[in-house]
Design an enzyme around this catalytic site. Structure first.
Site, PDB file in Angstrom:
ATOM      1  N   TYR A 151     -12.622  -2.439  -3.610  1.00  0.00           N
ATOM      2  CA  TYR A 151     -13.160  -2.442  -2.249  1.00  0.00           C
ATOM      3  C   TYR A 151     -14.685  -2.341  -2.223  1.00  0.00           C
ATOM      4  CZ  TYR A 151      -8.507  -2.128  -0.104  1.00  0.00           C
ATOM      5  OH  TYR A 151      -7.236  -2.394   0.332  1.00  0.00           O
ATOM      6  N   HIS A 206      -2.258  -5.592   1.718  1.00  0.00           N
ATOM      7  CA  HIS A 206      -3.542  -6.290   1.597  1.00  0.00           C
ATOM      8  C   HIS A 206      -3.257  -7.709   1.138  1.00  0.00           C
ATOM      9  CE1 HIS A 206      -7.582  -7.404   0.253  1.00  0.00           C
ATOM     10  NE2 HIS A 206      -6.958  -7.946  -0.776  1.00  0.00           N
ATOM     11  N   ASN A 214      -2.022   0.280   6.710  1.00  0.00           N
ATOM     12  CA  ASN A 214      -1.537  -0.985   7.273  1.00  0.00           C
ATOM     13  C   ASN A 214      -0.685  -1.802   6.308  1.00  0.00           C
ATOM     14  OD1 ASN A 214      -3.578  -1.887   5.650  1.00  0.00           O
ATOM     15  ND2 ASN A 214      -4.593  -3.132   7.209  1.00  0.00           N
ATOM     16  N   ARG A 233      -1.864 -14.388   4.991  1.00  0.00           N
ATOM     17  CA  ARG A 233      -2.598 -13.684   6.060  1.00  0.00           C
ATOM     18  C   ARG A 233      -1.851 -13.793   7.392  1.00  0.00           C
ATOM     19  NH1 ARG A 233      -7.281 -11.547   4.504  1.00  0.00           N
ATOM     20  NH2 ARG A 233      -8.263 -11.472   6.560  1.00  0.00           N
ATOM     21  N   PHE A 281     -15.627   3.866   6.769  1.00  0.00           N
ATOM     22  CA  PHE A 281     -14.266   4.228   6.377  1.00  0.00           C
ATOM     23  C   PHE A 281     -14.014   4.098   4.869  1.00  0.00           C
ATOM     24  CE2 PHE A 281     -14.175  -0.234   7.874  1.00  0.00           C
ATOM     25  CZ  PHE A 281     -13.663  -0.879   6.744  1.00  0.00           C
ATOM     26  N   THR A 341      -5.177  -7.013  10.935  1.00  0.00           N
ATOM     27  CA  THR A 341      -5.486  -5.769  10.211  1.00  0.00           C
ATOM     28  C   THR A 341      -5.007  -4.545  10.982  1.00  0.00           C
ATOM     29  OG1 THR A 341      -7.435  -6.824   9.262  1.00  0.00           O
ATOM     30  CG2 THR A 341      -7.369  -4.423   9.176  1.00  0.00           C
ATOM     31  N   LYS A 395       0.817  -1.214   0.000  1.00  0.00           N
ATOM     32  CA  LYS A 395       0.000   0.000   0.000  1.00  0.00           C
ATOM     33  C   LYS A 395       0.858   1.276   0.000  1.00  0.00           C
ATOM     34  CE  LYS A 395      -3.913  -2.273   2.307  1.00  0.00           C
ATOM     35  NZ  LYS A 395      -4.983  -2.098   3.315  1.00  0.00           N
ATOM     36  N   GLU A 398      -9.685 -10.878  -7.423  1.00  0.00           N
ATOM     37  CA  GLU A 398      -8.718  -9.787  -7.220  1.00  0.00           C
ATOM     38  C   GLU A 398      -7.554  -9.892  -8.205  1.00  0.00           C
ATOM     39  OE1 GLU A 398      -9.757  -9.162  -2.458  1.00  0.00           O
ATOM     40  OE2 GLU A 398      -7.772  -9.896  -3.017  1.00  0.00           O
ATOM     41  N   ARG A 442       2.760  -6.326   9.304  1.00  0.00           N
ATOM     42  CA  ARG A 442       2.067  -5.174   9.896  1.00  0.00           C
ATOM     43  C   ARG A 442       2.681  -4.779  11.240  1.00  0.00           C
ATOM     44  NH1 ARG A 442      -3.694  -7.404   7.770  1.00  0.00           N
ATOM     45  NH2 ARG A 442      -3.876  -6.124   5.883  1.00  0.00           N
TER      46      ARG A 442
HETATM   47  P1  CMP Z   1      -7.588  -4.539   3.539  1.00  0.00           P
HETATM   48  O1  CMP Z   1      -7.200  -5.942   3.842  1.00  0.00           O
HETATM   49  O2  CMP Z   1      -6.914  -3.881   2.410  1.00  0.00           O
HETATM   50  O3  CMP Z   1      -9.159  -4.506   3.290  1.00  0.00           O
HETATM   51  C1  CMP Z   1     -10.015  -3.513   3.785  1.00  0.00           C
HETATM   52  C2  CMP Z   1      -9.259  -2.408   4.441  1.00  0.00           C
HETATM   53  O4  CMP Z   1     -10.039  -1.472   5.141  1.00  0.00           O
HETATM   54  C3  CMP Z   1      -8.352  -2.994   5.487  1.00  0.00           C
HETATM   55  O5  CMP Z   1      -7.284  -3.648   4.840  1.00  0.00           O
HETATM   56  C4  CMP Z   1      -7.990  -1.795   6.322  1.00  0.00           C
HETATM   57  O6  CMP Z   1      -6.789  -1.180   5.925  1.00  0.00           O
HETATM   58  C5  CMP Z   1      -9.146  -0.870   6.053  1.00  0.00           C
HETATM   59  N1  CMP Z   1      -9.849  -0.608   7.301  1.00  0.00           N
HETATM   60  C6  CMP Z   1     -10.445  -1.509   8.090  1.00  0.00           C
HETATM   61  N2  CMP Z   1     -10.968  -0.894   9.165  1.00  0.00           N
HETATM   62  C7  CMP Z   1     -10.698   0.420   9.026  1.00  0.00           C
HETATM   63  C8  CMP Z   1     -10.974   1.566   9.809  1.00  0.00           C
HETATM   64  N3  CMP Z   1     -11.652   1.483  10.953  1.00  0.00           N
HETATM   65  N4  CMP Z   1     -10.521   2.764   9.360  1.00  0.00           N
HETATM   66  C9  CMP Z   1      -9.845   2.845   8.184  1.00  0.00           C
HETATM   67  N5  CMP Z   1      -9.558   1.785   7.404  1.00  0.00           N
HETATM   68  C10 CMP Z   1      -9.982   0.589   7.836  1.00  0.00           C
END
Ligand code: CMP
Length: 139
Positions: free
Chosen positions: A50, A116, A113, A86, A58, A92, A10, A127, A103
């Site tokens: 997404y 993905h 983070n 994972r 968010f 996450t 990212k 994807e 992470r």
């Molecule tokens: P990802 O695995 O890319 O898929 C969905 C993304 O939403 C997740 O990683 C996070 O980076 C993001 N995400 C999840 N919860 C929140 C949150 N509370 N605020 C901002 N981003 C979020």
């Protein structure tokens, strides 16, 4: 079984010049990078990618962030690659991520983070197909 999973490095990571550092963790875990390209995601690409989160509070922030700079999209291959990646990524929210995970090492927040990874075989296939043609994946 040998699987393929989809990964994104990212913008928080590309901005900090951490592409190689993330890839080192991926490769040390035994996953093989069988496709990779650095792209600027468009808003349309991020919204499509997404779409499952479109009703979340968010979502807007997530699309903004994912289009805020370059990302590196990848296909990773290996034994149980989806679950393995994972595990390698960690939780996450980096506050909950285990020691040694990507992470834990690099992520800044639940949004920024670093990586993905696909959550299931069906999503991995969708994807991967969004970003790679079959002949761009070389196993
Ligand atoms: P990802 O695995 O890319 O898929 C969905 C993304 O939403 C997740 O990683 C996070 O980076 C993001 N995400 C999840 N919860 C929140 C949150 N509370 N605020 C901002 N981003 C979020």
């Amino acid at each position: 079984a040998t699987e393929r999973t989809f990964s994104i490095i990212k913008p928080d990571a590309t901005k900090r010049n951490l592409t190689g550092a993330v890839n080192a963790v991926i490769e040390e875990a035994g996953l093989r990078i069988v496709a990779q390209k650095r792209i600027q995601m468009t808003r349309a690409q991020a919204e499509t990618f997404y779409a499952v989160h479109s009703e979340r509070p968010f979502f807007g922030e997530l699309v903004e962030f994912m289009t805020s700079g370059p990302v590196v999209v990848q296909v990773l291959e290996g034994e149980n690659a989806i679950a393995k990646y994972r595990e390698v990524m960690g939780a996450t929210n980096p506050a909950n991520a285990a020691e040694g995970t990507i992470r834990k090492k690099f992520a800044l927040s639940v949004g920024e983070n670093t990586v993905h990874g696909s959550d299931a075989p069906e999503t991995a296939a969708v994807e991967i197909a969004q970003f790679f043609a079959g002949n761009e994946i070389v196993g």
